[in-house]
Design an enzyme around this catalytic site. Sequence first.
Site, short mmCIF file in Angstrom:
data_model
loop_
_atom_site.label_atom_id
_atom_site.label_comp_id
_atom_site.label_asym_id
_atom_site.label_seq_id
_atom_site.Cartn_x
_atom_site.Cartn_y
_atom_site.Cartn_z
N GLU A 1 23.90 32.93 -56.55
CA GLU A 1 23.03 33.52 -55.17
C GLU A 1 21.41 33.21 -55.09
OE1 GLU A 1 24.95 36.69 -53.06
OE2 GLU A 1 27.25 36.17 -52.90
N HIS B 1 40.92 41.65 -44.93
CA HIS B 1 39.57 41.81 -46.16
C HIS B 1 40.18 42.84 -47.54
CE1 HIS B 1 35.53 43.01 -46.13
NE2 HIS B 1 35.79 41.41 -47.58
N HIS B 2 39.87 42.93 -48.76
CA HIS B 2 39.56 43.28 -50.04
C HIS B 2 37.89 43.64 -50.06
CE1 HIS B 2 44.26 43.09 -50.55
NE2 HIS B 2 43.40 43.89 -49.61
N GLU C 1 31.25 36.93 -54.37
CA GLU C 1 30.79 36.97 -55.79
C GLU C 1 31.71 36.90 -56.49
OE1 GLU C 1 29.46 38.35 -51.97
OE2 GLU C 1 30.85 39.43 -52.58
N GLU D 1 33.35 32.22 -52.58
CA GLU D 1 31.60 32.19 -52.06
C GLU D 1 30.76 31.11 -53.32
OE1 GLU D 1 28.54 35.25 -50.40
OE2 GLU D 1 29.98 35.44 -51.45
N GLU E 1 25.39 33.86 -45.26
CA GLU E 1 24.65 35.46 -45.22
C GLU E 1 23.44 35.26 -45.19
OE1 GLU E 1 27.37 37.06 -47.69
OE2 GLU E 1 26.33 36.92 -48.89
#
Length: 705
Positions: free
Chosen positions: A176, A415-416, A486, A504, A510
Amino acid sequence: MNNKLLGGLFFLCLMLFSCSVKQDVNIASPDSNIQLSFTLDNTGKPHYEVFFKNKKILKKSSLGFDFQDKKSFEDHFEMIKSSKQKFNETWKMPWGEQAEVVNDYNELKLELQEKSALKRKLNIIFKIYNDGVGFRYEFPKQDNLKEVLITEENTEFNLTEDYKTFWTPGDWDIYEHLYSTTKLSEIDAKSYIPKTNLAQSYISENSVNTPVTMVGEDGVHVSFHEAALVDYAGMTLKVDTLNLGLKSSLVGSKNTVYKVKKTLPFHTPWRTIQITDNAPDLIASNLIVNLNEPNKLGDVSWFTPMKYTGVWWEMHLGKSSWDYGMEMEDGVWKDTGKAHGKHGATTENVKQFIDFSSKNNIGGVLVEGWNTGWERWIGFEEREGVFDFLTPYPDYNLDEITAYAKEKGVQIIMHHETSAATATYEKQQDAAYALMQKHGMHAVKSGYVGKILPKGEYHHGQYMVNQYNNAAIKAAKYQVAVNAHEPIKATGLRRTYPNIISREGLRGQEFNAWSQDGGNPPEHLSIVAFTRMLAGPIDFTPGIFNIKFDQYKKDNQVNTTLAHQLALYVVIYSPVQMAADLVEHYEANPAPFQFIKDVGVDWEKTDVLNGEVGDFVTIARKERNTGNWFLGAITDENSRTININFDFLDTDTNYEAILYKDGENAHWNTNPLDLKIEKIEITNQSKLTLKLAEGGGLAISIIKK
Ligand code: NOJ
Ligand code: CA
């Protein structure tokens, strides 16, 4: 027979003998533009060189390995056998940027053996495509080598010129970072100090992550990456700024001296070099997916590409929170009645997203913060046992929500957030995926924020590569598709496991909500399209309409125009594409929202119409089943005029085109919302010249009449 003749025969035999064990071999791509030559030098060290249209792109680059407890694979090899074969097939993508992919290459297999007593063996396989080269090492079954502890892979890529390079630092823990644009000789990853808040980061040396893309003086474009990363460490590329060289540098672990442990026989991932003479062809290249094995899952029609909304941006803006506000009482975490009241994933809030999606041709709703654990996560080193992937917060009724979503024809995306506590996630995976299956949920967004547990492991090392891959393979058994954040980099495994839908693995939207360094600059996605996007689908989460969001965060904003945000639905490819902004921001802007409502997510065909790395790009995609086309163009901080020739459209067909263009005074900072919408009729004879504003864009829906 006279002596002269004898001598001649002897010489011929020698020649023949040296031919049968010839130590250098050449091979070319099917169109002959790319040539590769392989040599064992007089010390028995393997090298290769690569040429594109007769120009040397890679000069003598060597190949080899270092082992923890054994002599390196470096030299003293001889070639036992070399063989060539041709291959050509067309395969179908169950979902993707195009329906069919041509996989056409020439293969060269080299079987090497050490001259020393142990006679250890190493094979190298090259596949030469029209759009680049892939090669990998094979460690065949053999008597004197059963297991290897690889401390380093020594694969060189020695460039012949000082390319303009688009790179991110070779971080072992996160991708990122913003891209830097420098000469190859000026790459300085160690002095790259991320100004922004990264949850984890480890840059060990002057190396870059891949894909790394380079543009030459004469317009040659080269991009390095890897394909089919399975049970091996991710590869960064160490930069030799003096000699213009790159060398593989595998991601390691603090827990072992070696970086990769393997039992023979095995093969490494493919090392890939995409080579084209223009930027658009890099995006059009299918080299990475082609180097992966065919679909092992069979029919995955239980996953449907979709747009989605969700309880997400509101938390990044600080409007609501992931956590509920549970408190510890008598050693137990419970609802003590003092919850802060800002929890985002409530039954009521999620129903609003379901209603909105259902009304607007959006297939999914992502719900983050639905499960217990969030209070105990941030700031805590001991994260194992914190997240529970089965237990909803008291104000979120999972049964009610899934029934409601079903009634409205919308899917809930699970979502985890693992918080990188791998043992906890692994333990719960079967039950968590089974819970999803029970509720008819077919997609999960997973997250791996923070330092990896067990301590000492990095996100991109062999341990984690296996975690990510095993999670996806297990999820497939429950008809669950995975969109990891991630993550480990995309390496085309979606071909083999088409439930690996998106990820991602870059600086996403974000960062515009909370980063301290001004967010993603206007040029960001004009670089991403030619770098990170070559690896595979991106969950970037576009579509922010309230660009400045001063009501929530005065110091942050999105650094593009509104038209640019719309264009991203076409430019950035993903089979799951978020409409990321708050429902109220869409409801207040129905005219531009119409584009998000209309735009496709699954494509028959993709045409990259123009572009330059880091400057601009225009992509047109034809939607599967409808035959409608959608076009997106984005530019960096510079305004520019682009010419679009619509000759890609079907012949003898009339289309209605709705243009969403930057207004006269649009500018990413001073006037990002200036948008002009225009309806015109077009055919494949049409041509348009359009202006993109600074940080601007253009989106067009082209609907058959
Ligand atoms: C980081 C992810 O990239 C983001 O999308 C998510 O909302 C947070 N982690 C929480 O899981
Ligand atoms: Ca992230």
